[in-house]
Design an enzyme around this catalytic site. Sequence first.
Site, PDB file in Angstrom:
ATOM      1  N   HIS A 105       2.831  -2.734 -15.342  1.00 20.32           N
ATOM      2  CA  HIS A 105       3.503  -1.444 -15.326  1.00 20.32           C
ATOM      3  C   HIS A 105       4.971  -1.656 -15.734  1.00 20.32           C
ATOM      4  O   HIS A 105       5.441  -2.792 -15.818  1.00 20.32           O
ATOM      5  CB  HIS A 105       3.421  -0.800 -13.927  1.00 20.32           C
ATOM      6  CG  HIS A 105       3.986  -1.639 -12.840  1.00 20.32           C
ATOM      7  ND1 HIS A 105       3.207  -2.310 -11.932  1.00 20.32           N
ATOM      8  CD2 HIS A 105       5.256  -1.948 -12.526  1.00 20.32           C
ATOM      9  CE1 HIS A 105       3.975  -2.984 -11.102  1.00 20.32           C
ATOM     10  NE2 HIS A 105       5.224  -2.781 -11.446  1.00 20.32           N
TER      11      HIS A 105
HETATM   12  C1  T46 Z   1       7.046  -4.775  -9.757  1.00 26.34           C
HETATM   13  C2  T46 Z   1       6.350  -6.085  -9.636  1.00 26.34           C
HETATM   14  C3  T46 Z   1       7.228  -7.246 -10.025  1.00 26.34           C
HETATM   15  C4  T46 Z   1       4.580  -1.040  -0.868  1.00 26.34           C
HETATM   16  O1  T46 Z   1       4.076  -0.378   0.059  1.00 26.34           O
HETATM   17  N1  T46 Z   1       5.932  -1.228  -0.915  1.00 26.34           N
HETATM   18  C5  T46 Z   1       6.527  -1.946  -1.893  1.00 26.34           C
HETATM   19  O2  T46 Z   1       7.764  -2.099  -1.893  1.00 26.34           O
HETATM   20  C6  T46 Z   1       5.706  -2.529  -2.920  1.00 26.34           C
HETATM   21  C7  T46 Z   1       6.337  -3.327  -4.052  1.00 26.34           C
HETATM   22  C8  T46 Z   1       4.363  -2.328  -2.877  1.00 26.34           C
HETATM   23  N2  T46 Z   1       3.798  -1.604  -1.863  1.00 26.34           N
HETATM   24  C9  T46 Z   1       2.359  -1.453  -1.803  1.00 26.34           C
HETATM   25  C10 T46 Z   1       1.776  -0.567  -2.905  1.00 26.34           C
HETATM   26  C11 T46 Z   1       0.421  -1.193  -3.152  1.00 26.34           C
HETATM   27  O3  T46 Z   1      -0.513  -0.622  -2.244  1.00 26.34           O
HETATM   28  O4  T46 Z   1       1.761  -2.734  -1.974  1.00 26.34           O
HETATM   29  C12 T46 Z   1       0.600  -2.654  -2.781  1.00 26.34           C
HETATM   30  C13 T46 Z   1       0.702  -3.574  -3.996  1.00 26.34           C
HETATM   31  O5  T46 Z   1       1.724  -3.079  -4.873  1.00 26.34           O
HETATM   32  P1  T46 Z   1       1.613  -3.203  -6.456  1.00 26.34           P
HETATM   33  O6  T46 Z   1       0.201  -3.112  -6.871  1.00 26.34           O
HETATM   34  O7  T46 Z   1       2.561  -2.220  -7.068  1.00 26.34           O
HETATM   35  O8  T46 Z   1       2.155  -4.688  -6.692  1.00 26.34           O
HETATM   36  P2  T46 Z   1       2.405  -5.484  -8.053  1.00 26.34           P
HETATM   37  O9  T46 Z   1       2.457  -6.904  -7.690  1.00 26.34           O
HETATM   38  O10 T46 Z   1       1.459  -5.082  -9.124  1.00 26.34           O
HETATM   39  O11 T46 Z   1       3.877  -5.005  -8.547  1.00 26.34           O
HETATM   40  C14 T46 Z   1       5.024  -5.278  -7.751  1.00 26.34           C
HETATM   41  C15 T46 Z   1       5.907  -4.041  -7.633  1.00 26.34           C
HETATM   42  O12 T46 Z   1       5.128  -2.944  -7.169  1.00 26.34           O
HETATM   43  C16 T46 Z   1       6.561  -3.648  -8.933  1.00 26.34           C
HETATM   44  O13 T46 Z   1       7.602  -2.726  -8.696  1.00 26.34           O
HETATM   45  O14 T46 Z   1       7.878  -4.605 -10.632  1.00 26.34           O
HETATM   46  O15 T46 Z   1       5.789  -6.329  -8.339  1.00 26.34           O
END
Ligand code: T46
Length: 136
Positions: free
Chosen positions: A49
């Site tokens: 993303h």
């Molecule tokens: C990014 C890359 C480098 C939360 O509740 N709070 C938070 O601050 C974050 C980051 C995530 N979450 C929850 C939302 C999802 O249910 O944790 C779960 C996994 O998040 P996500 O799928 O967005 O994680 P990544 O590793 O794909 O991406 C993350 C960050 O979301 C994003 O901003 O730039 O790491």
Amino acid sequence: MQVVKYMFQPHGDERGQLVALEEFKDIPFTIRRVYYMYDTEKGVVRGRHAHKSLEQILICIHGACKIRLDNGTEKKVVPLEKPYEGLYIPGSLWREMYDFSPDAVLLVLASQLYNEEDYIRDYDKFLETLKSPGIQ
Ligand code: T46
């Protein structure tokens, strides 16, 4: 594409190493959120993303991983494997994190609180926003 990597100053002595990070001294934004990922399974690709305005610094504080950055025309792969190096990512780059070693801990310092509205999760929409950055 210019990749901005920070080399932080480790304060080493006979006991080991310590890295301290302060906003506007070592980190170019107010740190409003810290999160980290670990136990990432082999073959997993995270991220996929971009963001509208979030700024972040990624630090692989243990183990190693790779970050693929994409500005819509160019892609770059940045290995993160030292606990004293940080990769700056502005919102406008598509990012993917992969090749995590089993012991990898990827720490992220973020300029904003968590806000799903700031995410661009569709690659075609990401390319569209680059053509007309004002419209999101
Ligand atoms: C990014 C890359 C480098 C939360 O509740 N709070 C938070 O601050 C974050 C980051 C995530 N979450 C929850 C939302 C999802 O249910 O944790 C779960 C996994 O998040 P996500 O799928 O967005 O994680 P990544 O590793 O794909 O991406 C993350 C960050 O979301 C994003 O901003 O730039 O790491």
